[in-house]
Design an enzyme around this catalytic site. Structure first.
Site, PDB file in Angstrom:
ATOM      1  N   HIS A 127       5.626  -4.411  -5.832  1.00 47.85           N
ATOM      2  CA  HIS A 127       5.485  -3.847  -4.490  1.00 47.85           C
ATOM      3  C   HIS A 127       6.739  -4.247  -3.707  1.00 47.85           C
ATOM      4  CE1 HIS A 127       2.264  -2.213  -1.563  1.00 47.85           C
ATOM      5  NE2 HIS A 127       3.392  -2.239  -0.888  1.00 47.85           N
ATOM      6  N   ARG A 149      -7.048  -5.768  -3.884  1.00 49.29           N
ATOM      7  CA  ARG A 149      -5.785  -5.295  -4.454  1.00 49.29           C
ATOM      8  C   ARG A 149      -4.649  -6.146  -3.891  1.00 49.29           C
ATOM      9  NH1 ARG A 149      -1.948  -0.682  -3.000  1.00 49.29           N
ATOM     10  NH2 ARG A 149      -0.498  -0.868  -4.734  1.00 49.29           N
ATOM     11  N   ASN A 196      -2.457   6.540  -2.760  1.00 52.82           N
ATOM     12  CA  ASN A 196      -2.237   6.068  -1.397  1.00 52.82           C
ATOM     13  C   ASN A 196      -2.091   7.280  -0.485  1.00 52.82           C
ATOM     14  OD1 ASN A 196      -2.163   3.556  -2.549  1.00 52.82           O
ATOM     15  ND2 ASN A 196      -0.040   3.087  -1.973  1.00 52.82           N
ATOM     16  N   TYR A 250      -2.202   8.465   3.794  1.00 51.30           N
ATOM     17  CA  TYR A 250      -2.260   8.070   5.197  1.00 51.30           C
ATOM     18  C   TYR A 250      -2.284   9.225   6.202  1.00 51.30           C
ATOM     19  CZ  TYR A 250      -1.207   3.249   3.857  1.00 51.30           C
ATOM     20  OH  TYR A 250      -1.261   1.991   3.316  1.00 51.30           O
ATOM     21  N   GLU A 300       4.072   2.979  -5.290  1.00 48.11           N
ATOM     22  CA  GLU A 300       4.797   4.027  -4.570  1.00 48.11           C
ATOM     23  C   GLU A 300       6.233   4.231  -5.065  1.00 48.11           C
ATOM     24  OE1 GLU A 300       4.308   3.380  -0.348  1.00 48.11           O
ATOM     25  OE2 GLU A 300       2.201   3.972  -0.469  1.00 48.11           O
ATOM     26  N   GLU A 334      -4.797   2.795  -1.207  1.00 42.77           N
ATOM     27  CA  GLU A 334      -4.431   2.496   0.183  1.00 42.77           C
ATOM     28  C   GLU A 334      -4.842   3.653   1.076  1.00 42.77           C
ATOM     29  OE1 GLU A 334      -0.326   1.387   1.014  1.00 42.77           O
ATOM     30  OE2 GLU A 334      -0.237   0.232  -0.852  1.00 42.77           O
TER      31      GLU A 334
END
Ligand code: GBH
Length: 443
Positions: free
Chosen positions: A122, A78, A292, A294, A167, A352
């Site tokens: 991005h 990616r 994504n 985290y 995002e 991600e």
């Protein structure tokens, strides 16, 4: 029992992710100035005022970097293409060297049997467009679609998946409401406009890509697990509010064609005129969804703050180098919730997931066992959501390389591959060897 490669379907795709400004070296090859260059050059924004001028010099070293993926047995990569590298002024004159570079990069992926998964934005808003208001300008969606057309004409025949925006929450809210990302605004009206225009740009970009016959289109959204800081009903309400204005802010418009009541409370009064007319284009069908994830964040009510009247509070779980609470269960919760609430059977990719961990002081042996444990635990969470019925088709570790971690500069290291930012020497860490060995254990 740790999860193994055999617990995933044969055609499940494993990859690693990066982003253009964080690795390429934006001073090379005729790229234009972006709002990250000027944000970083402004006192107080970025640790040591570091920027992406050199970064990992991936621009010149991409062959070596892609070899790590090939040698490690990854299926896919990616990456993102930079708007300002393709169109230095954001519109008009094309930078042929930039198009040539992405052309070589995609061919180098294919030569290594890596499926290119491209992200179109991005975070490199060209400065010339930022001058006009960037994401706040009513025409930004059309400017974006024109850039999309230029880059897609050149490499669209060889990429296997395309995401419009990385995002949208960071682009709009972190950049225009919280102010910790470029362009560093702290203004609810700016934020509302950016929220809407980034959605509109996604929609316009989708329309343009469909007109060009492109397939496998989606968007990449960031999510967090959210809990209240205490049992106090006001803190519980604050956590619910955060969930609505973070995890649902973009998914509701994208999949249901409307904003949530919570989002309308804060942003509604400041949306651009005629916003309702854009909702159909915004909510057009997609082919896959990028997730994504985290960490876990906790929230408490705070009366002294205007809408959304909440603040983040510390939690007790082990934390990464970023100070983020590690919470793999949040990923299985998230994937199941997304399936039930929004995406249904549409394929999802973890686009991600990863952790920052400080450079080990063990010489050249980068013994990041914590990172390998983080990966295994999150892969187990993905597996659990699949058992529970979510349609997950791939996983990308963030990130292939230590890189420019935005407002945190080069200090926070997310890579499977260590980068010495003086010599630019690459050294695989323990986590790279552990993950690649895991990927090869297929019989
Ligand atoms: C991703 O964002 C990015 O896509 C990637 O470029 C980046 O390098 C990677 O994560 C690692 O950070 O405390 O108010 O400043 C992750 C999503 C959302 C995580 C915002 C940090 C900080 C909010 N990010 N969050 S705040």
């Amino acid at each position: 029992m740790p999860v193994t490669r055999k617990d995933f379907p044969k055609d499940f795709l494993f990859g690693a992710a990066t982003a253009a400004y964080q690795i390429e070296g934006h001073s090379f090859g005729g790229a234009g100035s972006t709002h990250w260059d000027t944000y970083a050059a402004t006192p107080g924004n970025v640790i040591r005022a570091e920027d992406g001028a050199i970064a990992c010099d991936h621009y010149h070293r991409y062959e070596e970097d892609l070899d790590f993926l090939k040698d490690g047995g990854f299926d896919t990569y990616r990456f993102s293409t930079s708007w300002a590298r393709v169109l230095p002024e954001g519109r008009g004159q094309v930078n042929e060297a930039g198009l040539d570079y992405y052309d070589r990069l995609v061919d180098a992926m294919l030569a290594r049997d890596l499926k290119p998964n491209q992200t179109l934005y991005h975070w490199e808003m060209p400065s010339a467009l930022a001058d006009l208001g960037g994401w706040e300008h009513p025409d930004v969606a059309d400017w974006f679609a024109d850039y999309v057309e230029v880059i897609t004409k050149r490499i669209g025949d060889r990429v296997s998946k395309i995401a419009t925006i990385n995002e949208p929450w960071c682009v709009s809210v972190l950049g225009h409401f919280i102010g910790r990302h470029a362009p560093g605004k702290v203004d609810v009206r700016s934020a509302a406009r950016a929220v809407h225009h980034v959605l509109k740009a996604h929609g316009r970009g989708m329309t343009r890509l469909r007109e060009m016959g492109q397939k496998d289109l989606g968007i990449v959204v960031n999510y967090e697990a959210v809990k209240p800081g205490s049992d106090d009903p006001r803190d519980v309400a604050a956590a619910n509010r955060q969930h609505a204005i973070m995890n649902q802010l973009f998914m509701h418009p994208l999949f249901k064609g409307e904003y949530t009541a919570d989002a309308m409370e804060g942003y509604g009064p400041h949306l651009p005129k005629g916003w309702q007319d854009d909702m159909a284009e915004i909510s057009q069908p997609m082919d896959w969804h990028g997730v994504n994830y985290y960490m876990l964040n906790r929230f408490a009510h705070d009366d002294t703050i205007p809408w959304p009247s909440l603040k983040q509070v510390e939690g007790p779980l082990p934390k990464t180098q970023m100070g983020w609470e590690i919470y793999p269960d949040g990923l299985s919760w998230l994937l199941t919730w997304l399936k039930d609430e929004y995406v249904g059977d549409l394929p999802m990719f973890i686009t991600e997931n990863g952790m920052a961990w400080p450079e080990a002081d063990t010489g050249s042996n980068f013994g990041d066992t914590e990172r390998w444990k983080y990966i295994q635990d999150h892969l187990a969470a993905v597996r659990q959501s699949m058992i529970d019925g979510a349609n997950i088709e791939g996983f990308y570790y963030w990130s292939l390389l230590d890189n420019y971690e935005w407002a945190f500069g080069y200090e926070k290291r997310f890579g499977l591959i260590h980068v010495d930012f003086d010599s630019l020497k690459r050294t695989p860490k323990h986590s790279y060897y552990a993950l690649t060995e895991w990927l090869r254990a297929t019989d």
